[in-house]
Design a protein around this motif. Structure first.
Motif, short mmCIF file in Angstrom:
data_model
loop_
_atom_site.label_atom_id
_atom_site.label_comp_id
_atom_site.label_asym_id
_atom_site.label_seq_id
_atom_site.Cartn_x
_atom_site.Cartn_y
_atom_site.Cartn_z
N ALA A 251 11.75 -1.74 9.26
CA ALA A 251 12.61 -2.85 9.87
C ALA A 251 13.05 -2.44 11.19
O ALA A 251 13.10 -3.39 12.14
CB ALA A 251 13.82 -2.88 8.86
N ILE A 252 13.39 -1.09 11.26
CA ILE A 252 13.70 -0.43 12.68
C ILE A 252 12.80 -0.84 13.61
O ILE A 252 12.95 -1.26 14.89
CB ILE A 252 14.32 0.81 12.55
N ALA B 35 0.78 -1.08 0.15
CA ALA B 35 0.10 0.11 -0.16
C ALA B 35 0.83 1.22 -0.06
O ALA B 35 0.47 2.32 -0.46
CB ALA B 35 -0.92 -0.02 1.17
N GLU B 36 2.17 1.20 0.48
CA GLU B 36 2.98 2.32 0.50
C GLU B 36 3.28 2.61 -0.93
O GLU B 36 3.53 3.73 -1.29
CB GLU B 36 4.29 2.01 1.31
N ILE B 37 3.54 1.99 -1.80
CA ILE B 37 4.18 2.10 -3.17
C ILE B 37 3.21 3.27 -3.92
O ILE B 37 3.86 4.44 -4.35
CB ILE B 37 3.90 0.84 -4.13
N MET C 253 12.88 3.04 -0.05
CA MET C 253 13.79 2.18 0.81
C MET C 253 14.21 2.90 2.03
O MET C 253 14.03 2.14 3.11
CB MET C 253 15.43 2.35 0.26
N CYS C 254 13.95 4.22 2.15
CA CYS C 254 13.78 4.71 3.58
C CYS C 254 12.59 4.63 4.35
O CYS C 254 12.68 4.24 5.69
CB CYS C 254 14.00 6.14 3.40
N THR C 255 11.65 4.22 3.78
CA THR C 255 10.22 3.81 4.17
C THR C 255 10.35 2.19 4.96
O THR C 255 10.11 2.11 6.09
CB THR C 255 9.06 3.81 3.31
N LEU D 133 14.22 -4.84 -0.72
CA LEU D 133 14.00 -6.47 -0.23
C LEU D 133 14.74 -6.68 1.06
O LEU D 133 14.03 -7.76 1.77
CB LEU D 133 14.67 -7.22 -1.53
N ALA D 134 15.63 -6.41 1.25
CA ALA D 134 16.67 -6.66 2.49
C ALA D 134 15.77 -6.28 3.66
O ALA D 134 15.38 -7.06 4.69
CB ALA D 134 18.02 -6.23 2.46
N TRP D 135 15.33 -4.83 3.54
CA TRP D 135 14.45 -4.16 4.87
C TRP D 135 13.11 -5.06 4.83
O TRP D 135 12.66 -5.20 6.09
CB TRP D 135 14.26 -2.82 4.63
N VAL D 136 12.44 -5.22 3.91
CA VAL D 136 11.24 -6.09 3.99
C VAL D 136 11.38 -7.36 4.45
O VAL D 136 10.69 -7.93 5.28
CB VAL D 136 10.60 -6.06 2.46
#
Length: 195
Positions: A64-65, A12-14, A57-59, A177-180
């Motif tokens: 992830a944090i 939904a963010e996209i 990526m920042c989102t 992809l890594a953060w997801v």
């Protein structure tokens, strides 16, 4: 349940990010005093692509944090600290050549660096730079420091090779992809609530 909710939320963010990035660029692109040979539509859409990937990526880094932090206060401390750290070593504030050798690994692992390089190479490669009398007065120089964009890229330690125009965004996609994945693993395996 949390994983399914995160997957839907991540998707939904996209559209939201694309619309916001496009609106931002519509407002700022013409105000940026970009040289006339860089004002064509292809450059704008490329810049939109890179800017959108960076914002996503920042989102997702924020997701992830939040997923791996035990509480709001910890996540609120990690996020800005990490953003400052990544910004400092992206090559803008400190060029690659000026980064101490003990810290150069941060530059190469830094997702902000790949976005910065893609945007700068897109705007400066193969451009001509001319300095007006007003430009020289502002900088205090008597002669124009650079005559073309490739000279600027070289001075900043960036390659004008167009292959980086596609490698850099792909690296940012890898970070997305890594953060997801980190978010999904955090939501699956980490539990901080007391029982």
């Amino acid at each position: 349940y949390q994983r399914r909710v995160h997957g839907a939320y991540a998707l939904a963010e996209i559209p939201y990010v694309i619309v916001n990035c496009a609106l931002f660029l519509v407002i700022t692109w013409g105000l940026s005093d970009i040289s006339s040979d860089r004002l064509h539509v292809g450059n704008w859409f490329y810049h939109l692509l890179v800017f959108t990937l960076f914002t996503l990526m920042c989102t997702y880094l924020g997701h992830a944090i939040a997923a791996i932090s035990p509480n709001f206060e910890t996540a609120s401390a990690i996020g800005p600290g990490m953003a400052s750290w990544l910004s400092s070593f992206a090559g803008f504030y400190i060029t690659r050549q000026a980064i101490p050798s003990a810290y150069i690994w941060i530059y190469w692992l830094n997702p902000f660096r790949y976005t910065y390089e893609a945007m700068v190479v897109n705007q400066l490669r193969d451009t001509t730079i001319s300095c007006t009398t007003q430009d020289l007065a502002v900088t205090g120089l008597q002669v124009c420091q650079f005559f073309n964009g490739d000279d600027v890229l070289e001075a900043w330690g960036l390659s004008s090779d167009t292959v980086w125009l596609w490698i850099d965004p792909l690296v940012v996609v890898g970070y997305i992809l890594a953060w997801v994945l980190i978010t999904l693993l955090g939501l699956t395996f980490l539990r901080y609530d007391s029982k």
